[in-house]
Design a protein around this motif. Structure first.
Motif: not given
Length: 722
Positions: A83, A191, A249, A316, A376-377
């Motif tokens: 993160g 998750s 997720s 995502s 990554d996010s």
């Protein structure tokens, strides 16, 4: 090691070492078909993403810690990103786990570089070819220790312990050391970090481990039994050498089913299906993009560990990213692919079938058997570029595409993507072939028997070379940076040193059927292809200039071939007289049909060139215009504003020049890529620069104002932050 009667063991090399890969009868069928597969016409759909090198030195294996290119890896296979932006790497042939900060600083997390083995010692832990890594929110790294048949855990402080598995190869479920694996390849966390999924490659199954208890069960497939079966019941499904694994997720699991050349999806509620690849013919390899069942991936290399879909990651939004690793025999792969939730496949970066290490966007970026991929996010991608010994990261595309065209009236013109021209050079002597390298445009100044070199951004020319030139037409650079010229007048090919312009022996070269060579192109293996306009042939030479064959003989349907381009394993040839662009399979010379014809607006095509998105520009001499074809082969008029015939074309991605302004107005206008990070720097002498602020560009153009300007004159500049 004993295997069932229906299975065969294949010894394959892993860069200096070896491992035993247990292939089911289905994999053996794949191996037997490798040389017989017929390539299909290019249907790649490029969605160009930009990549550069985060850490490592291309072509230089080692185990050095350092920053950026000062660090060295040895065939990294797996990676994951935390993160905070820290990247963790399974540095496979160094037998260690490394970590990379967002600034590219590489350090050792665990393991002893260059020493393989098994030890959970806090001071000297040992791994044996780790391939997969995953990281939780606390910074604990989970490792698929491939040749130790174990799943290991590394704390943020570098303390290593074994979560599950033992030295015993087997299929048993159980807790901790009672569980058995057979070359676990990839790992992925859900998750909540309560479940760790494992692609148990040579057990042909997907396993799951509860955390922190270490209880191992078989999640999908049947351990020890390979095959290709989709089924609503996980245990009834079958896999073949599953490698990369990722979890979204919602708990859906994605698997690079390398032996079946497909990407599979396991629903959180149960059930295995094929997301992309050919589900009815799972051993059909290729390079096609498009809807799931029509997409194809590279095939496995039977005498090495490479090939097929290898690494997977999911963002995502449910987009799945896959490294299509490549096969050194069939010239496929070396790319990063994207699969939408609906199963539509596009290619993001890399030239299909052509290994390379260049930074850039789309086909201008080079990979060499990429393995791991992570996202990554924020959606930024990272790739373990295995045989380049690099870790690559997605960058902002800070360049603008420009199209250069030579004309029969002695001019070179430069176009933007809307087709708006500027005059780049005039007064040349019959300019023909164009080539671009390292920010310079090279022009075959045919009438003067010279090659000119221009700054691609504009400026005066210098004479690059006249050595061995006699009516130079087509130009092309090889992978070493040397420039080749097709000498039309004396029917030879001349090689020139890319730095000095001097002739490189044993060139010039020729062959019996070469008569008036015009176009030049290189394949992934470095072989040279020359279009012989007078004899209607394509000649093929080795990189050292040895004649191989008439790759396309004068009975092959060519008619005054001129411009050529190779992309995704296909050779494209512009036939001047018949007004057709023909496609040929680079691996065997088979005619793959027509890319475009007179019905598409062609009339005496000469030069052709692809851009990074897979669009083809055509110098359409007979109609005195330039056509542009999409990746789907749909042609449109790009430019027809001149009354001269265009000859050759080159496409260049021109870097955006940073803005520098004087402080009479305290700030500057930034033209850049929205969403990318920039740094504002200031100076009073244009020599010494001081960082002022760093921010994400919200719009372009964007006006930045310095709210606390210093007294006196002050300069500003903007720098893209990697």
């Amino acid at each position: 090691m004993k295997t069932a009667a229906s299975q065969t063991e294949i010894q394959i090399a892993l860069a200096g070492g070896s491992l035993i890969k247990k292939c089911s009868s289905l994999v053996i069928a794949l191996c037997s078909l490798t040389g017989a597969i017929t390539a299909q016409a290019d249907t790649s759909i490029y969605e160009p993403y930009c990549f550069d090198s985060l850490a490592g030195s291309a072509g230089s294996p080692g185990s050095i810690n350092g920053t950026g290119s000062a660090a060295q890896f040895n065939q990294p296979w797996g990676l994951t990103v935390a993160g905070d932006g820290t990247v963790y790497v399974a540095d496979t042939l160094n037998h260690v786990i490394r970590k990379i900060t967002p600034a590219g600083v590489v350090t050792l997390l665990a393991g002893t570089p260059g020493t393989n083995g098994f030890a959970d010692s806090p001071s000297a832990p040992l791994f044996n070819r780790p391939t997969g890594v995953a990281v939780d929110a606390a910074g604990n790294v989970y490792v698929a220790d491939y040749n130790n048949q174990r799943i290991r855990v590394v704390t943020p402080g570098g303390v290593v312990s074994t979560l599950a598995g033992s030295a015993t190869i087997g299929v048993n479920d159980g807790t901790g050391a009672a569980a058995e694996f057979h070359n676990p390849f990839g790992v992925a966390l859900n998750s909540t970090a309560s479940l760790l999924y494992v692609s148990d490659q040579n057990n042909q199954s997907i396993r799951v481990i509860t955390l922190p208890g270490g209880v191992v069960t078989t999640y999908a497939g049947q351990t020890g039994t390979g095959g290709y079966v989709n089924n609503p019941v996980n245990s009834a499904a079958r896999f073949n050498a599953p490698r990369g694994i990722a979890v979204d997720s919602s708990g859906n699991v994605y698997v690079a089913d390398a032996g079946n050349l497909v990407v599979r999806k396991i629903l959180a509620s149960g059930g295995v299906s094929t997301l992309a690849g050919d589900p009815t013919t799972p051993f059909l390899s290729g390079f096609n993009d498009g809807p799931g069942a029509g997409a194809l991936f590279s095939d496995l290399f039977v005498s090495g560990p490479f090939g097929g879909p290898c690494g997977v990651a999911v963002d995502s939004s449910g987009n799945v990213f896959v490294t299509d690793q490549g096969n050194p025999v069939t010239f496929r792969g070396h790319t990063l692919r994207k699969i939408t939730p609906a199963g539509n496949v596009t290619t993001l970066a890399g030239t299909v079938g052509t290994p390379g290490s260049a930074d850039g966007a789309g086909v201008n970026a080079g990979f060499n058997f990429p393995a791991g991929v992570a996202v990554d996010s924020s959606g930024k991608l990272y790739v373990a570029d295995t045989v380049n010994h690099l870790i690559r990261s997605q960058c902002c595309c800070e360049c603008v595409e420009k199209i250069f065209v030579s004309y029969n009236n002695g001019t070179i013109r430069k176009f933007d993507t809307a087709g708006t021209p500027t005059t780049f050079a005039t007064g040349l002597s019959a300019p023909k072939g164009l080539a671009i390298s390292a920010g310079s445009l090279y022009v075959a100044n045919t009438g003067a028997n010279t090659i000119l070199k221009f700054p691609a951004s504009g400026g005066s020319a210098t004479v690059f070379s006249s050595a061995g030139l006699n009516g130079p037409y087509g130009l092309a650079f090889d992978s070493t940076g040397d420039l080749y010229a097709a000498n039309y007048t004396n029917s030879t090919i001349q090689r020139l040193n890319g730095s000095s312009g001097s002739a490189v022996p044993p060139f010039p070269v020729t062959s019996a059927n070469m008569n008036g060579p015009v176009g030049l192109a290189f394949d992934a293996a470095g072989n040279i292809y020359a279009a012989s306009l007078v004899n209607n042939t394509i000649q093929k030479f080795t990189s050292s200039g040895t004649f191989i064959s008439d790759f396309v003989p004068n009975t092959g349907g060519l008619s005054a071939p001129e411009g050529m381009a190779i992309r995704a394993g296909v050779l494209y040839v512009a036939n001047y007289i018949t007004s057709v662009i023909t496609m040929f399979d680079v691996s065997n010379g088979n005619n793959l049909g027509n890319y475009a014809t007179a019905a598409d607006g062609l009339l005496n095509p000469v030069g052709i060139a692809f851009n990074g998105a897979g669009h083809l520009y055509v110098a359409n001499a007979g109609n005195q215009n330039i056509l542009k074809f999409t990746a789907a082969h749909v042609g449109t008029l790009f430019s027809n504003i001149f009354n001269q015939s265009p000859d050759f074309i080159a496409v260049y991605c021109e870097p955006v020049v940073p803005t520098v302004t004087l402080s009479l107005y305290p700030g500057l206008t930034i033209h850049g890529s929205v969403g990318c990070q920039y740094r504002i720097e200031t100076s009073t002498d244009l020599i010494n620069w001081t960082p002022l602020t760093t921010f994400i560009l919200p719009t372009s153009p964007y006006l930045y104002l310095d709210t606390t300007p210093a007294t006196g004159n002050r300069f500003y500049r903007v720098v893209l932050v990697p």
